[in-house]
Scaffold this motif. Structure first.
Motif, PDB file in Angstrom:
ATOM      1  N   LEU A 195       0.665  -1.196  -0.096  1.00  0.00           N
ATOM      2  CA  LEU A 195      -0.034   0.257  -0.315  1.00  0.00           C
ATOM      3  C   LEU A 195       0.882   1.130  -0.048  1.00  0.00           C
ATOM      4  O   LEU A 195       1.707   1.367   0.625  1.00  0.00           O
ATOM      5  CB  LEU A 195      -1.064  -0.286   1.234  1.00  0.00           C
ATOM      6  N   GLU A 196       0.451   2.254  -0.437  1.00  0.00           N
ATOM      7  CA  GLU A 196       1.179   3.754  -0.614  1.00  0.00           C
ATOM      8  C   GLU A 196       0.211   4.589   0.063  1.00  0.00           C
ATOM      9  O   GLU A 196      -0.837   5.061  -0.260  1.00  0.00           O
ATOM     10  CB  GLU A 196       1.582   4.151  -2.033  1.00  0.00           C
ATOM     11  N   VAL A 203     -14.650  10.953   3.117  1.00  0.00           N
ATOM     12  CA  VAL A 203     -15.473  11.297   1.732  1.00  0.00           C
ATOM     13  C   VAL A 203     -15.826  11.662   0.357  1.00  0.00           C
ATOM     14  O   VAL A 203     -16.928  11.017  -0.022  1.00  0.00           O
ATOM     15  CB  VAL A 203     -16.085  12.453   2.716  1.00  0.00           C
ATOM     16  N   ASN A 204     -15.147  12.453   0.293  1.00  0.00           N
ATOM     17  CA  ASN A 204     -14.586  12.933  -1.086  1.00  0.00           C
ATOM     18  C   ASN A 204     -13.994  11.702  -1.993  1.00  0.00           C
ATOM     19  O   ASN A 204     -14.967  11.170  -2.714  1.00  0.00           O
ATOM     20  CB  ASN A 204     -13.354  13.887  -1.285  1.00  0.00           C
ATOM     21  N   LEU A 205     -13.666  10.626  -1.484  1.00  0.00           N
ATOM     22  CA  LEU A 205     -12.955   9.582  -2.330  1.00  0.00           C
ATOM     23  C   LEU A 205     -14.290   9.236  -2.690  1.00  0.00           C
ATOM     24  O   LEU A 205     -13.698   8.317  -3.499  1.00  0.00           O
ATOM     25  CB  LEU A 205     -11.775   8.746  -1.371  1.00  0.00           C
ATOM     26  N   CYS A 206     -15.066   8.227  -1.612  1.00  0.00           N
ATOM     27  CA  CYS A 206     -16.257   7.251  -2.513  1.00  0.00           C
ATOM     28  C   CYS A 206     -17.438   8.274  -3.197  1.00  0.00           C
ATOM     29  O   CYS A 206     -17.582   7.490  -4.080  1.00  0.00           O
ATOM     30  CB  CYS A 206     -17.011   7.793  -0.235  1.00  0.00           C
ATOM     31  N   ARG A 207     -17.184   9.453  -2.565  1.00  0.00           N
ATOM     32  CA  ARG A 207     -18.391   9.931  -4.210  1.00  0.00           C
ATOM     33  C   ARG A 207     -17.445  10.539  -4.797  1.00  0.00           C
ATOM     34  O   ARG A 207     -17.919  10.247  -6.031  1.00  0.00           O
ATOM     35  CB  ARG A 207     -18.184  11.735  -3.575  1.00  0.00           C
ATOM     36  N   GLU A 208     -16.620  10.357  -4.606  1.00  0.00           N
ATOM     37  CA  GLU A 208     -15.536  10.503  -6.580  1.00  0.00           C
ATOM     38  C   GLU A 208     -15.341   9.221  -7.597  1.00  0.00           C
ATOM     39  O   GLU A 208     -15.826   9.274  -8.533  1.00  0.00           O
ATOM     40  CB  GLU A 208     -13.792  10.727  -6.401  1.00  0.00           C
ATOM     41  N   PRO A 239      -5.310   5.706  -1.444  1.00  0.00           N
ATOM     42  CA  PRO A 239      -6.796   6.099  -2.230  1.00  0.00           C
ATOM     43  C   PRO A 239      -6.807   5.340  -3.412  1.00  0.00           C
ATOM     44  O   PRO A 239      -7.990   4.971  -4.208  1.00  0.00           O
ATOM     45  CB  PRO A 239      -6.453   7.451  -2.746  1.00  0.00           C
ATOM     46  N   LYS A 240      -5.711   4.873  -4.189  1.00  0.00           N
ATOM     47  CA  LYS A 240      -5.932   4.264  -5.819  1.00  0.00           C
ATOM     48  C   LYS A 240      -7.186   2.834  -4.924  1.00  0.00           C
ATOM     49  O   LYS A 240      -7.410   2.333  -5.393  1.00  0.00           O
ATOM     50  CB  LYS A 240      -4.240   3.966  -6.184  1.00  0.00           C
ATOM     51  N   ARG A 241      -6.192   2.275  -3.987  1.00  0.00           N
ATOM     52  CA  ARG A 241      -6.745   0.608  -3.685  1.00  0.00           C
ATOM     53  C   ARG A 241      -7.687   1.204  -3.606  1.00  0.00           C
ATOM     54  O   ARG A 241      -8.754   0.274  -3.322  1.00  0.00           O
ATOM     55  CB  ARG A 241      -5.701   0.006  -3.324  1.00  0.00           C
ATOM     56  N   LEU A 242      -7.859   1.979  -2.264  1.00  0.00           N
ATOM     57  CA  LEU A 242      -9.867   2.181  -1.466  1.00  0.00           C
ATOM     58  C   LEU A 242     -10.888   2.196  -2.752  1.00  0.00           C
ATOM     59  O   LEU A 242     -11.937   1.417  -2.728  1.00  0.00           O
ATOM     60  CB  LEU A 242      -9.114   2.854  -0.602  1.00  0.00           C
ATOM     61  N   LYS A 243     -10.164   3.078  -4.011  1.00  0.00           N
ATOM     62  CA  LYS A 243     -11.253   3.256  -5.297  1.00  0.00           C
ATOM     63  C   LYS A 243     -11.031   1.871  -5.684  1.00  0.00           C
ATOM     64  O   LYS A 243     -12.327   1.644  -6.127  1.00  0.00           O
ATOM     65  CB  LYS A 243     -10.549   4.333  -5.688  1.00  0.00           C
ATOM     66  N   SER A 363       4.089   1.466  -3.780  1.00  0.00           N
ATOM     67  CA  SER A 363       2.494   1.180  -3.757  1.00  0.00           C
ATOM     68  C   SER A 363       2.314  -0.421  -5.192  1.00  0.00           C
ATOM     69  O   SER A 363       1.440  -0.890  -5.039  1.00  0.00           O
ATOM     70  CB  SER A 363       2.298   1.887  -5.150  1.00  0.00           C
ATOM     71  N   GLY A 364       3.534  -0.752  -5.492  1.00  0.00           N
ATOM     72  CA  GLY A 364       3.408  -2.320  -5.542  1.00  0.00           C
ATOM     73  C   GLY A 364       3.737  -2.049  -6.931  1.00  0.00           C
ATOM     74  O   GLY A 364       3.725  -3.518  -7.667  1.00  0.00           O
TER      75      GLY A 364
END
Length: 366
Positions: A195-196, A203-208, A239-243, A363-364
């Motif tokens: 992970l990075e 909240v913004n991440l989920c909305r995006e 953020p990349k992996r959670l998205k 980041s792998g």
């Protein structure tokens, strides 16, 4: 006197026969005992005497034996402890007007392991077949449209050419997504997925993430929306992996929607719970059978092979999703009912400070 001698001879013969039968049963590799309707064991073979040291196993075998005595019918059961599997078989037996149960206990761990390996091999073959199909589909489209452009460029008007180029671009992106999933899965197998983490407003991440999937959902006739009472929640995540987690769960909700339903939806909700953030992705799609819910996160596992060619994807999405969630220190689980839909729950602990040595800068990629 002669009658007495005959009785002694017959009694001796009976005893010798009993001893002979006992010797035969003592050679059996299985544990064998005979249980009587007086609630006691009237016989145990040598294997049982030597190896029956698990009280829970014996209690389970006795319980099955009692059922056989009560019903007069054969019973089969299974017992498992610490990865060791036993098969218990009990048969009714009439002896001197008494109902008894002859019960056999067999260690079937190696058989279970063989069955598991065979099932894994079968799933691997289905996976390879599915991947081959998934890779061929975009490649075939890219090749066909490219050949048409090359051979008929002068005959194509601007709008048609644009449509062709859009198709090639979309299929290329789909191919890239497939290859990225295979690459992620390879990293998971090698324990190399990292992970990075950075401070992010989830909240913004989920909305995006929801907004970026809106057009895809709409194209499938599925309403997609996001709900939360939180204005902001800043925490340490990749953020990349959670998205990627959200994309996988939303995509599944859309893909497995019911075709004949007039109102299809996928709802994403976000809240704080138990010192962490709880993300719920809910749909009213086809649902997951109760006996399959524990297996959907396994590698190569697909609920129904008939869906392999009907629903696009590698079938690795949930395996990768689970790994990403657990690398965040979280957990994922599902509630579902066939014909009514599914709810996927993702809980991740709220982390505010970068932990030492968590490998956050890798980041792998590569």
């Amino acid at each position: 006197m002669k009658l007495y001698e005959e009785l002694l001879e017959k009694n001796k013969l009976v005893e010798e026969t009993k001893e002979y039968l006992k010797n035969i049963l003592d050679t059996f590799p299985e544990m064998v005992f005979v249980y009587s309707d007086r609630d006691d064991m009237v016989f145990k073979n040598r294997r049982f005497e030597d190896e029956a040291d698990d009280e829970d196993l014996i209690n389970e075998a006795v319980k099955i034996s009692k059922q056989v005595i009560e019903t007069g019918m054969r019973r089969i059961g299974e017992y498992e402890k610490n990865g060791v599997f036993y098969s218990i078989t009990s048969e009714p037996l009439k002896h001197e007007n008494e109902t008894q149960a002859v019960t056999t206990i067999v260690n079937v761990t190696s058989t279970k392991e063989l069955e598991r390996l065979k099932e894994l091999d079968r799933m691997k073959m289905e996976f390879i077949s599915n991947i081959s199909h998934e890779l061929r589909t975009p490649l075939a489209a890219i090749k066909a449209y490219s050949e048409t452009i090359l051979t008929s460029l002068k005959d194509l008007d601007t709008d048609t050419l644009k449509d062709f180029m859009d198709t090639i671009y979309n299929q290329s992106r789909h191919l890239e997504e497939l290859l990225n999933e295979l690459l992620d899965f390879s990293r998971i197998e090698q324990k190399a997925l990292k992970l990075e983490k950075i401070m992010v407003d989830v909240v913004n991440l989920c909305r995006e993430a929801v907004n970026s999937m809106m057009e895809y959902a709409r194209s499938k006739g599925v309403e997609l929306f996001f709900e939360t009472d939180l204005d902001s929640l800043v925490m340490l995540v990749d953020p990349k992996r959670l998205k990627q987690v959200l994309f996988n769960l939303i995509s599944n909700g859309v893909k497995f929607s019911k075709k004949d339903s007039e109102e299809k939806y996928v709802k994403v909700s976000l809240s704080k719970e138990d010192g962490g953030v709880l993300i719920v992705v809910e749909d009213n799609g086809v649902g997951i059978p109760e006996d399959k819910k524990d297996r959907i996160f396994e590698k190569f596992y697909r609920i129904d092979s008939s869906l392999t060619y009907e629903v696009s994807g590698t079938g690795l999405g949930l395996t990768i999703t689970k790994e990403i969630v657990e690398l965040h220190g979280g957990r994922i689980w599902v509630e579902s009912e066939v014909g009514k839909g599914s709810k996927f729950f993702v809980w991740i602990p709220i982390e505010k400070v970068q932990n030492d040595g968590d490998g956050g800068q890798d980041s792998g990629e590569g």
